[in-house]
Design an enzyme around this catalytic site. Structure first.
Site, PDB file in Angstrom:
ATOM      1  N   PHE A  12      54.885   3.811  18.777  1.00 26.91           N
ATOM      2  CA  PHE A  12      54.367   2.917  19.811  1.00 26.91           C
ATOM      3  C   PHE A  12      54.628   3.455  21.234  1.00 26.91           C
ATOM      4  O   PHE A  12      53.692   3.615  22.038  1.00 26.91           O
ATOM      5  CB  PHE A  12      55.021   1.553  19.545  1.00 26.91           C
ATOM      6  CG  PHE A  12      55.207   0.636  20.689  1.00 26.91           C
ATOM      7  CD1 PHE A  12      54.139   0.265  21.492  1.00 26.91           C
ATOM      8  CD2 PHE A  12      56.461   0.079  20.935  1.00 26.91           C
ATOM      9  CE1 PHE A  12      54.324  -0.644  22.535  1.00 26.91           C
ATOM     10  CE2 PHE A  12      56.653  -0.818  21.967  1.00 26.91           C
ATOM     11  CZ  PHE A  12      55.588  -1.171  22.777  1.00 26.91           C
ATOM     12  N   SER A 119      69.088  -0.578  25.421  1.00 27.15           N
ATOM     13  CA  SER A 119      69.933  -1.619  26.006  1.00 27.15           C
ATOM     14  C   SER A 119      71.017  -2.065  25.037  1.00 27.15           C
ATOM     15  O   SER A 119      72.011  -2.654  25.450  1.00 27.15           O
ATOM     16  CB  SER A 119      69.067  -2.826  26.371  1.00 27.15           C
ATOM     17  OG  SER A 119      68.421  -3.307  25.209  1.00 27.15           O
ATOM     18  N   TYR A 142      72.798   1.326  15.019  1.00 21.09           N
ATOM     19  CA  TYR A 142      71.685   1.797  15.861  1.00 21.09           C
ATOM     20  C   TYR A 142      72.148   2.001  17.299  1.00 21.09           C
ATOM     21  O   TYR A 142      71.872   3.029  17.923  1.00 21.09           O
ATOM     22  CB  TYR A 142      70.544   0.770  15.814  1.00 21.09           C
ATOM     23  CG  TYR A 142      69.446   1.020  16.811  1.00 21.09           C
ATOM     24  CD1 TYR A 142      68.565   2.090  16.656  1.00 21.09           C
ATOM     25  CD2 TYR A 142      69.275   0.195  17.921  1.00 21.09           C
ATOM     26  CE1 TYR A 142      67.557   2.317  17.586  1.00 21.09           C
ATOM     27  CE2 TYR A 142      68.276   0.416  18.841  1.00 21.09           C
ATOM     28  CZ  TYR A 142      67.423   1.479  18.674  1.00 21.09           C
ATOM     29  OH  TYR A 142      66.428   1.714  19.581  1.00 21.09           O
ATOM     30  N   LYS A 146      72.150   5.534  19.333  1.00 24.17           N
ATOM     31  CA  LYS A 146      71.413   5.762  20.586  1.00 24.17           C
ATOM     32  C   LYS A 146      72.372   6.135  21.714  1.00 24.17           C
ATOM     33  O   LYS A 146      72.050   6.957  22.578  1.00 24.17           O
ATOM     34  CB  LYS A 146      70.610   4.517  20.975  1.00 24.17           C
ATOM     35  CG  LYS A 146      69.433   4.199  20.086  1.00 24.17           C
ATOM     36  CD  LYS A 146      68.443   5.342  19.927  1.00 24.17           C
ATOM     37  CE  LYS A 146      67.623   5.633  21.165  1.00 24.17           C
ATOM     38  NZ  LYS A 146      66.595   6.686  20.915  1.00 24.17           N
TER      39      LYS A 146
HETATM   40  C1  UD1 Z   1      67.371  -4.219  19.997  1.00 19.26           C
HETATM   41  C2  UD1 Z   1      67.679  -3.610  21.329  1.00 19.26           C
HETATM   42  C3  UD1 Z   1      66.532  -2.836  21.902  1.00 19.26           C
HETATM   43  C4  UD1 Z   1      66.038  -1.875  20.883  1.00 19.26           C
HETATM   44  C5  UD1 Z   1      65.614  -2.648  19.660  1.00 19.26           C
HETATM   45  C6  UD1 Z   1      65.083  -1.747  18.585  1.00 19.26           C
HETATM   46  C7  UD1 Z   1      69.188  -5.224  22.368  1.00 19.26           C
HETATM   47  C8  UD1 Z   1      69.309  -6.224  23.437  1.00 19.26           C
HETATM   48  N1  UD1 Z   1      67.988  -4.662  22.258  1.00 19.26           N
HETATM   49  O1  UD1 Z   1      66.489  -5.237  20.168  1.00 19.26           O
HETATM   50  O2  UD1 Z   1      66.941  -2.134  23.035  1.00 19.26           O
HETATM   51  O3  UD1 Z   1      64.983  -1.146  21.388  1.00 19.26           O
HETATM   52  O4  UD1 Z   1      66.746  -3.280  19.161  1.00 19.26           O
HETATM   53  O5  UD1 Z   1      64.678  -2.515  17.516  1.00 19.26           O
HETATM   54  O6  UD1 Z   1      70.107  -4.942  21.660  1.00 19.26           O
HETATM   55  N2  UD1 Z   1      63.987 -12.235  15.820  1.00 19.26           N
HETATM   56  C9  UD1 Z   1      63.540 -13.444  15.331  1.00 19.26           C
HETATM   57  N3  UD1 Z   1      62.510 -13.426  14.437  1.00 19.26           N
HETATM   58  C10 UD1 Z   1      61.910 -12.282  13.993  1.00 19.26           C
HETATM   59  C11 UD1 Z   1      62.396 -11.047  14.510  1.00 19.26           C
HETATM   60  C12 UD1 Z   1      63.444 -11.070  15.412  1.00 19.26           C
HETATM   61  O7  UD1 Z   1      64.052 -14.506  15.698  1.00 19.26           O
HETATM   62  O8  UD1 Z   1      60.981 -12.349  13.187  1.00 19.26           O
HETATM   63  C13 UD1 Z   1      65.054 -12.275  16.825  1.00 19.26           C
HETATM   64  C14 UD1 Z   1      66.222 -11.359  16.526  1.00 19.26           C
HETATM   65  O9  UD1 Z   1      67.139 -11.944  15.664  1.00 19.26           O
HETATM   66  C15 UD1 Z   1      66.759 -11.145  17.937  1.00 19.26           C
HETATM   67  C16 UD1 Z   1      65.511 -11.199  18.810  1.00 19.26           C
HETATM   68  O10 UD1 Z   1      64.521 -11.840  18.048  1.00 19.26           O
HETATM   69  O11 UD1 Z   1      67.634 -12.175  18.299  1.00 19.26           O
HETATM   70  C17 UD1 Z   1      64.995  -9.833  19.213  1.00 19.26           C
HETATM   71  O12 UD1 Z   1      64.953  -9.030  18.054  1.00 19.26           O
HETATM   72  P1  UD1 Z   1      64.249  -7.581  18.027  1.00 19.26           P
HETATM   73  O13 UD1 Z   1      62.880  -7.680  18.534  1.00 19.26           O
HETATM   74  O14 UD1 Z   1      64.467  -7.015  16.673  1.00 19.26           O
HETATM   75  O15 UD1 Z   1      65.047  -6.756  19.117  1.00 19.26           O
HETATM   76  P2  UD1 Z   1      66.616  -6.615  19.454  1.00 19.26           P
HETATM   77  O16 UD1 Z   1      67.406  -6.560  18.216  1.00 19.26           O
HETATM   78  O17 UD1 Z   1      66.980  -7.544  20.524  1.00 19.26           O
END
Ligand code: UD1
Length: 323
Positions: A12, A119, A142, A146
């Protein structure tokens, strides 16, 4: 001979950087192993020289660095939960691959390497916004991987004089982000599901917040990092984000408006390794290379939903194609 190398060019972020470079008339080489990259993401990048290969193999790194001046290193296994399930795979594809690339870049005489930091390096520290002077406190494998890559970047600057720039991305989203994997970013998953009328699941209470960053802002930061003078950016670590945050519950509500979804979300247990809040201080990138966000969250979300909608329409018109 290509001036720029983009690793993870079928992913992406990599494909988005490659597209921006090609649009400027630059010569670009891309490499991808297709572990998570998608062949269909190469559509529109026909002007790019493409090499299929895995950076975990030093020979591949030597081949792709040949003749290159600047590298955008985007290849990674980008997922917190994937790393929790498979820490060794994450280490091989994030740490070993990065070190192999740096060694090859140095021997090929590459001038600058720009690295996709995360981040997640900050971890769950309560201080907001996160600024680059804070001591990293990674939680997931992860985040550790990174961050290890970041340290290698700075080491290669300090020890060998290879110009390295680390951009710590904050939750990047936008067109071409894979919505179908178990490990996909939340906005990609929510866009796909809500457009299809499927109920999205929020892990935890939905009050966790993120500095969701539209892809164009990250591409912009990368182009600035490539062009900035060595005295300003070499050896630096900078946040690449928007400097604002939104909770997942509010994100869901905003998406309801953009997608027309009318249901409620499901709630499930919080995800292991998750952090609660994330917000970037973007002052350093502004001071060192004039970075300011180009597209805000709502506009980014509208463009992203429009893109997924278009893909969905194309798919229903040609049922055999896959995204
Ligand atoms: C993390 C990193 C980011 C990295 C990414 C790679 C942090 C702040 N960010 O993102 O820099 O590039 O990983 O994957 O650490 N969620 C739901 N429902 C879903 C999917 C996710 O509620 O179906 C929630 C997750 O539990 C989380 C939030 O959404 O609380 C964001 O999740 P996600 O998009 O996977 O990214 P991060 O883990 O924040």
């Amino acid at each position: 001979m290509a001036k720029y190398l983009v690793t993870g060019a079928a992913g992406f972020i990599g494909r988005s950087i490659a597209a921006a470079l090609l649009a400027r008339g630059e010569t670009v080489r891309g490499v991808d192993s297709f572990i998570t990259g998608k062949r269909e993401n190469l559509a529109g990048l026909e002007g790019m020289e493409f090499v299929e290969g895995d950076l975990a193999n030093p020979v591949v790194c030597g081949t792709v660095c040949d003749g290159v001046e600047v590298i955008f290193h985007e290849a990674a296994l980008a997922s917190v939960p994937r790393s929790v399930a498979d820490p060794i795979g994450t280490n091989v594809n994030c740490v070993d691959a990065t070190l192999n690339l740096l060694v090859a870049a140095r021997s090929a005489g590459v001038r600058r390497v720009i690295y996709a930091g995360s981040s997640s390096a900050y971890g769950d520290t309560p201080t907001l916004p996160k600024h680059e002077q804070m001591t990293p406190s990674p939680i997931s494998p992860y985040a550790v991987a990174k961050l290890a890559g970041e340290h290698y970047m700075r080491s290669f600057w300090r020890v060998y004089g290879l110009e390295t720039v680390v951009l710590r991305y904050f939750n990047v989203f936008g067109p071409y982000q894979d919505p179908n994997s178990h490990y996909s970013g939340v906005l990609a998953v929510f866009c796909r599901k809500m457009l299809a009328g499927e109920q999205p699941t929020i892990y935890g209470d939905g009050e966790q917040s993120r500095d969701f960053t539209f892809i164009e802002n990250v591409v912009h930061a990368n182009l600035l990092a490539a062009a900035a003078p060595r005295e300003k950016v070499a050896g630096q670590v900078m946040n690449a984000a928007t400097g604002s945050r939104i909770t997942l519950n509010d994100t869901f509500r905003t998406l309801c408006g953009v997608t027309g979804y009318r249901g409620e979300p499901a709630y499930a247990a919080p995800r292991a390794g998750d952090i609660r809040d994330s917000l970037a201080d973007i002052g350093l990138a502004r001071d060192l290379m004039g970075y300011t966000p180009q597209v805000n969250f709502e506009e980014g979300l509208r463009r992203t939903v429009a893109w997924y909608r278009q893909v969905e329409e194309r798919q229903s018109a040609t049922p055999t194609s896959v995204m």
